[in-house]
Design a protein around this motif. Structure first.
Motif, PDB file in Angstrom:
ATOM      1  N   UNK A  58      10.306  62.280  62.777  1.00  0.00           N
ATOM      2  CA  UNK A  58      11.573  63.001  62.945  1.00  0.00           C
ATOM      3  C   UNK A  58      12.225  63.350  61.599  1.00  0.00           C
ATOM      4  N   UNK A  59      11.399  63.478  60.561  1.00  0.00           N
ATOM      5  CA  UNK A  59      11.928  63.840  59.250  1.00  0.00           C
ATOM      6  C   UNK A  59      12.695  62.735  58.551  1.00  0.00           C
ATOM      7  N   UNK A  60      12.630  61.497  59.068  1.00  0.00           N
ATOM      8  CA  UNK A  60      13.459  60.407  58.543  1.00  0.00           C
ATOM      9  C   UNK A  60      12.983  59.885  57.197  1.00  0.00           C
ATOM     10  N   UNK A  61      11.882  60.421  56.682  1.00  0.00           N
ATOM     11  CA  UNK A  61      11.437  59.975  55.355  1.00  0.00           C
ATOM     12  C   UNK A  61      12.494  60.263  54.301  1.00  0.00           C
ATOM     13  N   UNK A  62      13.244  61.365  54.451  1.00  0.00           N
ATOM     14  CA  UNK A  62      14.277  61.691  53.455  1.00  0.00           C
ATOM     15  C   UNK A  62      15.367  60.629  53.444  1.00  0.00           C
ATOM     16  N   UNK A  63      15.700  60.068  54.606  1.00  0.00           N
ATOM     17  CA  UNK A  63      16.701  59.001  54.682  1.00  0.00           C
ATOM     18  C   UNK A  63      16.153  57.729  54.046  1.00  0.00           C
ATOM     19  N   UNK A  64      14.888  57.428  54.303  1.00  0.00           N
ATOM     20  CA  UNK A  64      14.287  56.219  53.732  1.00  0.00           C
ATOM     21  C   UNK A  64      14.202  56.318  52.209  1.00  0.00           C
ATOM     22  N   UNK A  82      15.455  51.884  61.223  1.00  0.00           N
ATOM     23  CA  UNK A  82      14.706  53.099  61.497  1.00  0.00           C
ATOM     24  C   UNK A  82      13.322  52.783  62.062  1.00  0.00           C
ATOM     25  N   UNK A  83      12.746  51.672  61.624  1.00  0.00           N
ATOM     26  CA  UNK A  83      11.459  51.229  62.178  1.00  0.00           C
ATOM     27  C   UNK A  83      11.601  50.948  63.670  1.00  0.00           C
ATOM     28  N   UNK A  84      12.668  50.242  64.045  1.00  0.00           N
ATOM     29  CA  UNK A  84      12.893  49.956  65.455  1.00  0.00           C
ATOM     30  C   UNK A  84      13.095  51.222  66.266  1.00  0.00           C
ATOM     31  N   UNK A  85      13.922  52.130  65.752  1.00  0.00           N
ATOM     32  CA  UNK A  85      14.170  53.388  66.459  1.00  0.00           C
ATOM     33  C   UNK A  85      12.899  54.214  66.592  1.00  0.00           C
ATOM     34  N   UNK A  86      12.143  54.321  65.491  1.00  0.00           N
ATOM     35  CA  UNK A  86      10.919  55.119  65.531  1.00  0.00           C
ATOM     36  C   UNK A  86       9.865  54.489  66.441  1.00  0.00           C
ATOM     37  N   UNK A  91       6.927  55.674  71.646  1.00  0.00           N
ATOM     38  CA  UNK A  91       6.545  55.571  73.053  1.00  0.00           C
ATOM     39  C   UNK A  91       6.849  56.879  73.774  1.00  0.00           C
ATOM     40  N   UNK A  92       8.058  57.423  73.527  1.00  0.00           N
ATOM     41  CA  UNK A  92       8.411  58.700  74.143  1.00  0.00           C
ATOM     42  C   UNK A  92       7.486  59.813  73.664  1.00  0.00           C
ATOM     43  N   UNK A  93       7.176  59.800  72.372  1.00  0.00           N
ATOM     44  CA  UNK A  93       6.258  60.796  71.830  1.00  0.00           C
ATOM     45  C   UNK A  93       4.868  60.642  72.439  1.00  0.00           C
ATOM     46  N   UNK A  94       4.470  59.394  72.710  1.00  0.00           N
ATOM     47  CA  UNK A  94       3.187  59.144  73.351  1.00  0.00           C
ATOM     48  C   UNK A  94       3.131  59.702  74.763  1.00  0.00           C
TER      49      UNK A  94
END
Length: 475
Positions: A58-64, A82-86, A91-94
């Motif tokens: 979800x593009x979250x690398x910029x936040x990390x 963010x690890x927990x959220x991702x 699962x949803x992406x799966x």
């Protein structure tokens, strides 16, 4: 400076390229047991998986990256949330990936539908986030060796399993998917110790929604930029499938595009190594015009390197196909591979414009380069493939890659901050002429190819050394 750049490129890329080289050398072993249908099925399914995998972060690398740079003592708390959220999102992406593949798996592979679903979906759900965060952590903390070792171990294991499942078990396209799933498991195990036991980066599932919403506001606009690379590199096979092009024809295109992607993967090591040097030059530009000139010299040296390597490889690509691909039907794809491989010469000039725009915080205009190129590629494919077939897909990809490499220089935002002239339209003409020349020469006699190779190698080396000397090689 240029020696340092190349040494960094070797660290980032050598371990990753050794397995790819092994994979190329394995082609004579596995291609006698593969058909255009195998390559077609593999290409179609992989295209859909890659498309959905662009959403996994979800593009979250910029936040990390920002949290690591700005809060070096507290970034782990952000990363764990963010690890927990991702992990939940995975699962949803799966589920989404399962639905897409259920519909998209070609008729020729329906007998293996459940196995294909498991082999492609479970690694994304179970291993994807750990792999993603582990790689990012080591890269931004300037620890490339663990990433290189991981790439080497996983790559060698995957190539070995490809040979075993395809050449010995005669599993056809299924061998690729079993090998890739096993590689994902090995990569997860490799990262589990440093991530969970050493760095204590266990996911926090009781994450703070305000933090997640704030992070997504920053990250989601980046997704179109990331997705555009899929549209350029992989979407052709997806469009061919949507247009009901026969699977064997898709297979021919897939084997051709794989050679372009081999070169693209190798060039990414240079990109990773070059980016910090561009930032170093740009931090001095505006005060020291020589720094801007050095950035330009580095770009020109890289462009000559890319053009020289791709031209010589494409000149001999017919012979390489005969040597590596022991399948007369698959060998017919080499003209398409020439067009696709020459397209990836866009990268050095792309870096010259995009890195400056990014450094000067003009990231809001990057979509005009990447997204327009990717969407334009898809639209042209939808229009032209029904009339001109898979050859149109190769040509439109080349056109889109050239747009990707050179359109940044036409943006008014770039013109306002540029300090030196990169002569982009001259380089664009050189790229196009190089493609036309090597395509016309692809079937000449071997002695002429040998003479031309020696001449081009000497010329490219002289130009490469000329620009390289201007970059303080010994520093």
């Amino acid at each position: 400076m240029f020696r340092k750049l190349l040494s960094h490129a070797a660290i980032y890329g050598l371990a990753a390229q050794v397995p790819r080289l092994a994979g190329i050398l394995a082609l004579p072993v596995i291609t006698p047991y593969l058909t255009t249908v195998d390559y077609g099925v593999g290409g179609v399914i992989t295209a859909y998986v890659v498309a959905l995998n662009t959403l996994i972060s979800l593009g979250l690398s910029v936040v990390m990256v920002n949290s690591f740079a700005k809060h070096p003592h507290h970034y782990k708390w952000v990363w764990r949330q963010l690890h927990g959220f991702l992990s939940v999102w995975a699962v949803a992406n799966g589920v989404l990936l399962t639905a897409v593949l259920w519909w998209a798996i070609p008729e020729e592979a329906m007998v293996n539908r459940w196995e294909l679903l498991a082999l492609n979906v479970l690694p994304v759900v179970l291993f994807g986030v750990t792999e993603y965060q582990g790689t990012l952590l080591f890269l931004i903390s300037q620890r490339p060796v663990p990433v290189a070792i991981r790439s080497f171990v996983v790559g060698v294991a995957t190539v070995g399993l490809n040979i075993y499942t395809i050449a010995y078990l005669r599993m056809g396209y299924m061998g690729w998917f079993y090998a890739n799933a096993a590689g994902a498991l090995i990569g997860f195990v490799y990262y589990s110790y440093p991530m969970y036991l050493k760095e204590k980066m266990w996911p926090i599932f009781n994450f703070k929604w305000p933090r997640i919403r704030q992070s997504l506001k920053i990250s989601l606009p980046i997704i179109p930029h990331h997705f555009s690379f899929f549209l350029l590199d992989t979407s052709d096979r997806l469009v061919l499938d949507l247009l009901k092009v026969p699977v064997p024809r898709i297979g021919l295109y897939n084997i051709a595009s794989s050679f372009g992607l081999y070169f693209m993967a190798a060039s990414n090591a240079v990109v990773q190594a070059a980016s910090p040097f561009y930032l170093q030059y740009y931090s001095k530009s505006g005060k020291d015009i020589e720094a801007a000139r050095q950035a330009r010299s580095m770009t020109f040296a890289l462009q000559l390197l890319f053009l020289g390597v791709t031209f010589i490889l494409c000149l001999w690509l017919k012979e390489l196909f005969i040597l590596l691909i022991r399948n007369s039907e698959l060998q017919q794809a080499y003209p398409l591979a020439i067009i696709l491989m020459m397209g990836y010469n866009y990268k050095p000039m792309y870096l010259g414009a995009v890195n400056l725009l990014s450094y000067r915080e003009h990231t809001g205009v990057l979509w005009k380069i990447s997204t327009v190129a990717g969407v334009g590629n898809v639209i042209l494919n939808l229009i032209l493939i029904p009339y001109f077939g898979i050859e149109a897909a190769a040509i439109t990809t080349f056109v889109a890659l050239m747009y990707m490499g050179y359109s940044g220089y036409a943006l008014k935002e770039y013109k306002q901050i540029a300090e030196v002239n990169y002569h982009p339209w001259l380089w664009l003409l050189v790229n196009i002429m190089a493609l036309l020349a090597v395509y016309l020469l692809k079937d000449v006699d071997l002695e002429y190819k040998a003479i031309l190779t020696a001449f081009l190698g000497a010329g490219a080396s002289i130009g490469y050394l000329y620009f390289g000397k201007r970059l303080a090689w010994s520093s």
